[in-house]
Design an enzyme around this catalytic site. Structure first.
Site, mmCIF file in Angstrom:
data_model
loop_
_atom_site.group_PDB
_atom_site.id
_atom_site.type_symbol
_atom_site.label_atom_id
_atom_site.label_comp_id
_atom_site.label_asym_id
_atom_site.label_seq_id
_atom_site.Cartn_x
_atom_site.Cartn_y
_atom_site.Cartn_z
ATOM 1 N N LEU A 85 1.339 -1.458 -0.354
ATOM 2 C CA LEU A 85 -0.223 0.306 0.099
ATOM 3 C C LEU A 85 1.079 1.384 0.110
ATOM 4 O O LEU A 85 1.318 1.172 0.352
ATOM 5 C CB LEU A 85 -1.251 -0.173 1.735
ATOM 6 C CG LEU A 85 -1.662 -1.172 1.525
ATOM 7 C CD1 LEU A 85 -2.770 -1.185 2.499
ATOM 8 C CD2 LEU A 85 -3.624 -0.943 0.027
ATOM 9 N N GLU A 114 -9.967 0.169 7.826
ATOM 10 C CA GLU A 114 -9.413 -0.592 9.291
ATOM 11 C C GLU A 114 -8.011 -1.081 10.026
ATOM 12 O O GLU A 114 -7.034 0.657 9.789
ATOM 13 C CB GLU A 114 -9.100 -2.323 8.054
ATOM 14 C CG GLU A 114 -10.420 -2.165 7.222
ATOM 15 C CD GLU A 114 -9.703 -2.780 6.083
ATOM 16 O OE1 GLU A 114 -9.049 -4.080 5.856
ATOM 17 O OE2 GLU A 114 -10.513 -3.055 5.086
ATOM 18 N N LYS A 116 -4.396 -1.515 10.718
ATOM 19 C CA LYS A 116 -2.945 -1.517 9.775
ATOM 20 C C LYS A 116 -2.374 -2.587 10.869
ATOM 21 O O LYS A 116 -1.920 -2.339 11.570
ATOM 22 C CB LYS A 116 -1.952 -0.775 9.624
ATOM 23 C CG LYS A 116 -1.173 -1.047 8.345
ATOM 24 C CD LYS A 116 -0.789 0.001 7.162
ATOM 25 C CE LYS A 116 0.610 -0.497 6.645
ATOM 26 N NZ LYS A 116 1.341 -1.738 7.250
ATOM 27 N N ASP A 118 -0.010 -4.957 12.638
ATOM 28 C CA ASP A 118 1.805 -5.081 12.340
ATOM 29 C C ASP A 118 2.272 -6.848 12.199
ATOM 30 O O ASP A 118 2.356 -7.348 13.347
ATOM 31 C CB ASP A 118 2.099 -4.769 13.102
ATOM 32 C CG ASP A 118 3.297 -4.227 13.183
ATOM 33 O OD1 ASP A 118 4.024 -4.400 11.757
ATOM 34 O OD2 ASP A 118 4.225 -3.308 13.947
ATOM 35 N N TYR A 226 -8.402 -9.418 5.352
ATOM 36 C CA TYR A 226 -9.249 -8.437 5.166
ATOM 37 C C TYR A 226 -9.409 -8.004 3.668
ATOM 38 O O TYR A 226 -9.658 -7.305 3.015
ATOM 39 C CB TYR A 226 -8.249 -7.327 5.585
ATOM 40 C CG TYR A 226 -6.679 -7.232 5.373
ATOM 41 C CD1 TYR A 226 -6.271 -7.035 4.077
ATOM 42 C CD2 TYR A 226 -6.175 -7.212 6.778
ATOM 43 C CE1 TYR A 226 -4.938 -7.564 3.732
ATOM 44 C CE2 TYR A 226 -4.000 -7.344 6.111
ATOM 45 C CZ TYR A 226 -3.896 -7.527 5.366
ATOM 46 O OH TYR A 226 -3.037 -7.700 4.838
ATOM 47 N N LYS A 313 0.084 5.746 8.591
ATOM 48 C CA LYS A 313 1.087 5.033 9.633
ATOM 49 C C LYS A 313 1.223 6.129 11.041
ATOM 50 O O LYS A 313 1.344 7.208 10.434
ATOM 51 C CB LYS A 313 2.642 4.793 9.686
ATOM 52 C CG LYS A 313 1.908 4.056 7.832
ATOM 53 C CD LYS A 313 2.792 2.591 7.723
ATOM 54 C CE LYS A 313 4.593 2.476 7.951
ATOM 55 N NZ LYS A 313 5.123 1.267 7.983
ATOM 56 N N CYS A 407 34.888 -7.709 32.050
ATOM 57 C CA CYS A 407 33.129 -8.759 32.855
ATOM 58 C C CYS A 407 32.398 -7.117 34.132
ATOM 59 O O CYS A 407 33.676 -7.128 34.904
ATOM 60 C CB CYS A 407 33.036 -9.795 33.345
ATOM 61 S SG CYS A 407 31.022 -9.630 33.728
ATOM 62 N N CYS A 410 32.939 -9.640 36.784
ATOM 63 C CA CYS A 410 33.595 -10.109 37.666
ATOM 64 C C CYS A 410 34.994 -10.016 37.434
ATOM 65 O O CYS A 410 36.123 -10.266 38.001
ATOM 66 C CB CYS A 410 33.366 -11.417 37.563
ATOM 67 S SG CYS A 410 33.098 -12.592 35.858
ATOM 68 N N CYS A 425 30.377 -13.249 28.774
ATOM 69 C CA CYS A 425 31.407 -13.144 29.837
ATOM 70 C C CYS A 425 31.956 -14.752 29.952
ATOM 71 O O CYS A 425 30.538 -15.914 30.222
ATOM 72 C CB CYS A 425 31.114 -12.793 31.250
ATOM 73 S SG CYS A 425 31.794 -13.496 32.848
ATOM 74 N N CYS A 431 31.155 -16.312 38.041
ATOM 75 C CA CYS A 431 30.352 -14.601 37.732
ATOM 76 C C CYS A 431 28.962 -14.945 38.344
ATOM 77 O O CYS A 431 28.046 -15.404 37.860
ATOM 78 C CB CYS A 431 30.181 -14.676 36.361
ATOM 79 S SG CYS A 431 29.007 -13.139 35.589
HETATM 80 S S1 IVH Z 1 -5.043 -4.047 2.153
HETATM 81 C C1 IVH Z 1 -3.507 -4.043 -1.750
HETATM 82 N N1 IVH Z 1 -5.618 -4.093 4.918
HETATM 83 O O1 IVH Z 1 0.341 -3.515 5.149
HETATM 84 C C2 IVH Z 1 -4.292 -3.878 -0.413
HETATM 85 N N2 IVH Z 1 -3.265 -4.724 4.144
HETATM 86 O O2 IVH Z 1 1.924 -1.735 3.393
HETATM 87 C C3 IVH Z 1 -3.594 -4.716 -0.339
HETATM 88 N N3 IVH Z 1 -1.701 -5.188 6.110
HETATM 89 O O3 IVH Z 1 1.079 -5.736 2.815
HETATM 90 C C4 IVH Z 1 -3.393 -4.686 1.378
HETATM 91 N N4 IVH Z 1 -3.312 -4.914 7.844
HETATM 92 O O4 IVH Z 1 1.152 -6.768 4.633
HETATM 93 C C5 IVH Z 1 -4.427 -3.819 3.733
HETATM 94 N N5 IVH Z 1 -6.383 -3.939 6.954
HETATM 95 C C6 IVH Z 1 -4.678 -4.326 6.399
HETATM 96 C C7 IVH Z 1 -4.074 -4.198 6.689
HETATM 97 C C8 IVH Z 1 -2.988 -4.921 5.245
HETATM 98 C C9 IVH Z 1 -2.704 -4.733 7.790
HETATM 99 C C10 IVH Z 1 -0.408 -4.671 5.359
HETATM 100 C C11 IVH Z 1 -0.961 -5.926 4.416
HETATM 101 C C12 IVH Z 1 0.117 -4.948 3.787
HETATM 102 C C13 IVH Z 1 0.937 -4.053 3.525
HETATM 103 C C14 IVH Z 1 1.163 -2.452 3.070
#
Ligand code: IVH
Length: 710
Positions: A85, A114, A116, A118, A226, A313, A407, A410, A425, A431
């Site tokens: 994205l 949605e 994102k 991690d 998603y 982000k 160290c 010790c 160490c 130690c």
């Molecule tokens: S949509 C074509 N939805 O973010 C679009 N991606 O930087 C497909 N990710 O590669 C991605 N949460 O691994 C989408 N709710 C979400 C997401 C999401 C995390 C990740 C995903 C993607 C990356 C893009």
């Protein structure tokens, strides 16, 4: 014939039941059966599938515990490339994004916002409602086939619910590691002296790339979906598609929200920017998608990312503060970790005084010097880290920093192993933090589980010179311990007065004596061989059978064991060449610790479960306690929400029963209990020489072995 028909029917029935229980537990947060019942049904299914493999269903829940390990993952091309994205940290960019789309589409539309997640993206293929393939993103056009690993993720359906799903389709989402699994994993790694994962994303991706699905199953990953793909998906709205996916059994999370205006999008961002810390998993931003998928094709994609979505982000929170000094921590395995002591500063709602500096290379690369002003960031990482130096604020006279050579605890000269960034160490036997760490590991819950020695008592025994190595625990006498006194400072900074009174001493000695019943694999884990965690200890114990066989095993013989790689093999051989370790082992052996593997019918059946024992039994209460512990159970004195079972003998008080019923805690009779552990143990197996058979006398916490009080 009859039997075959029955087996087929039972396999189908068990598969369906377990499917339903798994879904309820992992997606609806409801337990329909006890863990014990679930495990029992799963075992029954496993046994039936072994006997009648022809009836094993392709979506069998037995795959959840891990199929065959693979040497290399197969590389597979994605049917539709996995794009990433476009992303931004600024709200102005979002305003621009919105204006651009409104202009291009020339019609009103909504967004779906949605989280994102991690983690790492995954693409799942379902054929006729059954999961057939799971691919990682890879380079976007081809990824790794990690199907076996993904099948262990309980929230990923192996078979879909309801119907109405296309004959074949793909769904994409994110595999992640919940914060709780991450913390547990890092605790485990710390215990065996392995480097920790820096954040949940690394942990998820490291786990999904493991070659043994059984190990992946232990990592407790999760997966949110998603993105539905396929011409056969006729529903045009993304939000509705998510709802459909949820009906079919996918975990979509109910965090997403339809937002009609850009202001709604900002509100969503504001909300989650604050609330993210309360989520059970990490997110690193918000994804904003056009809801109407018919616009997706009209808007199209650039080479790398679609035009109909953008990721906002969250900024890593960052502050500038002074680095006052660098200190060092020495761990159980001798690993030396540099720690930055900072001028206290507020960062993301917490006061930060210390930050991670990782290792000598990083210090050198950033040219960090005590006295410098440094940038400290709190991203997805557990501990804040120093990301750079503000050179414009470096004062004259600030000296270049040379990493320590000896160290700090010790004084031994530090070593650096080839290919590793960290310093160690090498003075394992002299130690103090290494010795204390080893003692604490030995008594820890998953090792010998001597909780009567917790809360600083082990450290005290070490400081008083009573315990210098783990074998010394078993030489402790009543008179050594009685009336020891010391003020200790707890982790919370509070001072406590420790004094060993009669009762404490008895508890300690009883705890130590009881630990002698721990099975060999726990002893092997407890002695603290680098890289030998719980699982490896079990594998080694089972394979070699006795400590002598293991001590005599060559590097090659160790490498032949499945799941044992070269690092473990050389660590094990190196451990046993050390004279001090050999002496400790022979003293532990002489003290009566188990040094032989016993194939138990009900091995670990009660693993980690909390038991309350009440009433009278055909054998003494102490014996019943020992049996529970032997089979991996933990004892509790009273019923609480953490209790898993009430073992109720005759004369169990009605109050206790009532309380257990109220808390939905299964009440197990003596005979049911024996059934759970694979049959009643032989009468003398758990009896202690000194033990009185009368229930009244047992109540008085008598020492298990009288010799300790000689
Ligand atoms: S949509 C074509 N939805 O973010 C679009 N991606 O930087 C497909 N990710 O590669 C991605 N949460 O691994 C989408 N709710 C979400 C997401 C999401 C995390 C990740 C995903 C993607 C990356 C893009």
């Amino acid at each position: 014939m009859e039997n075959l028909a029955w087996a087929k029917e039972r396999i189908t029935e068990l598969t369906g039941l377990l499917e339903r229980y798994t879904y309820a537990y992992y997606q609806e947060d409801t337990s329909l059966v006890s863990d014990y019942e679930f495990d029992r049904l799963l075992r029954e299914l496993e046994e039936l599938e072994d006997r009648y493999p022809q009836f094993r269903l392709p979506y069998s829940p037995t795959q959840r515990v891990g199929g065959e390990p693979v040497k290399n993952f197969k590389t597979v091309y994605h049917t539709v490339p996995m794009l990433s994205l476009g992303n931004t940290y600024s709200r102005e960019d979002l305003t621009e994004f919105d204006a651009r789309l409104r202009k291009l589409t020339d019609q009103p539309f909504d967004y779906v916002c949605e989280l994102k997640y991690d983690g790492l993206s995954i693409s799942l293929t379902y054929k006729n409602g059954v999961l057939t393939q799971a691919l990682t993103r890879g380079d976007g056009s081809k990824g790794d086939d990690v199907t076996g690993n993904v099948k262990t993720i309980r929230s990923v359906p192996l078979r879909l619910k309801q119907n109405g799903y296309p004959e074949q389709f793909e769904i994409r989402g994110e595999v992640l590691m919940p914060k709780s699994s991450f913390e547990a994993l890092n605790r485990q790694k710390e215990e065996i002296g392995e480097p920790l994962f820096a954040n949940t994303r690394n942990a998820a991706s490291g786990s999904l790339k493991l070659q043994d699905p059984a190990q992946v199953a232990q990592r407790h990953l999760d997966c949110f979906l998603y993105f539905l793909i396929g011409d056969s998906i006729t529903e045009p709205l993304h939000e509705k598609r998510l709802q459909l996916a949820a009906c079919w059994g996918f975990k979509t999370g109910n965090y997403y929200k339809r937002c009609a205006t850009l202001q709604d999008v900002f509100n969503y961002i504001d909300y989650w920017e604050k609330e993210r810390e309360n989520l059970p998993f990490d997110i690193d931003g918000i994804v904003i998608k056009v809801n109407d998928t018919s616009l997706w094709s009209r808007l199209g994609t650039t080479a790398k990312s679609p035009r109909w979505a953008i990721a906002y982000k969250f900024k890593a929170q960052r502050v500038l503060t002074r680095l006052n000094s660098i200190s060092f921590q020495v761990g159980r395995t001798g690993a030396v970790t540099p720690v930055a002591n900072l001028e206290a500063v507020s960062l993301g709602g917490t006061i930060v005084k210390r930050a991670s500096l990782h290792n000598a290379d990083i210090i050198q690369k950033m040219d960090v010097r005590p006295g410098d002003f440094v940038y400290v960031e709190k991203g997805g990482e557990v501990i804040p880290k120093i990301v750079g130096v503000e050179l414009s604020r470096r004062e004259a006279g600030v000296k270049e920093y040379g990493f320590i050579t000896h160290c700090p605890e010790c004084g031994a000269a530090l070593v650096r192993k080839e290919g590793e960034a960290g310093h160690y160490c090498p003075n394992e036997e002299g130690c103090p933090p290494q010795i204390k760490g080893k003692l604490e590991h030995f008594i820890s819950r998953k090792a010998m589980d001597i909780d009567s020695l917790g809360e600083g008592k082990t450290e005290l025994l070490y400081e008083k010179g009573l315990v210098k190595n783990v074998a010394d625990f078993y030489d402790l006498r009543y008179q050594d311990l009685f009336a020891i006194e010391k003020t200790i400072e707890g982790k919370d900074g509070e001072k406590r007065q420790l004094s060993f009174k009669e009762k404490t001493v008895e508890n300690i000695l009883n705890g130590i004596a009881r630990s002698k019943t721990r099975p060999f694999e726990r002893v092997l884990y407890a002695i603290g061989i680098r890289y030998v965690g719980e699982t490896t200890a079990k594998v080694l114990a089972r394979h070699f059978g006795t400590i002598d066989a293991l001590m005599n095993a060559t590097f090659e013989q160790l490498c032949e064991v499945e799941e044992v790689g070269e690092a473990i093999a050389s660590s094990v051989t190196e451990f046993f060449t050390r004279e001090q370790e050999r002496q400790i082992i022979s003293r532990l052996k002489a003290a009566g610790l188990r040094m032989e593997y016993e194939e138990k019918k009900g091995e670990n059946l009660l693993d980690g479960k909390n038991w309350v024992i009440s009433g009278t039994f055909s054998r003494s209460r102490e014996e019943m306690k020992r049996i529970v512990e032997y089979f991996g159970g933990k004892l509790q004195s009273g019923i609480s929400s953490k209790t898993d079972y009430l073992l109720a003998g005759e004369k169990t008080g009605p109050e206790k029963r009532k309380k257990a019923e109220k808390e939905n805690i299964p009440i197990i009779s003596e005979s049911e209990f024996y059934a759970m552990i694979g049959g009643e143990p032989a009468p003398d197996l758990f009896e202690s020489k000194e033990e009185s058979q009368s229930a009244e006398r047992e109540e008085r916490a008598n020492p298990v072995q009288g010799s300790l009080f000689d």
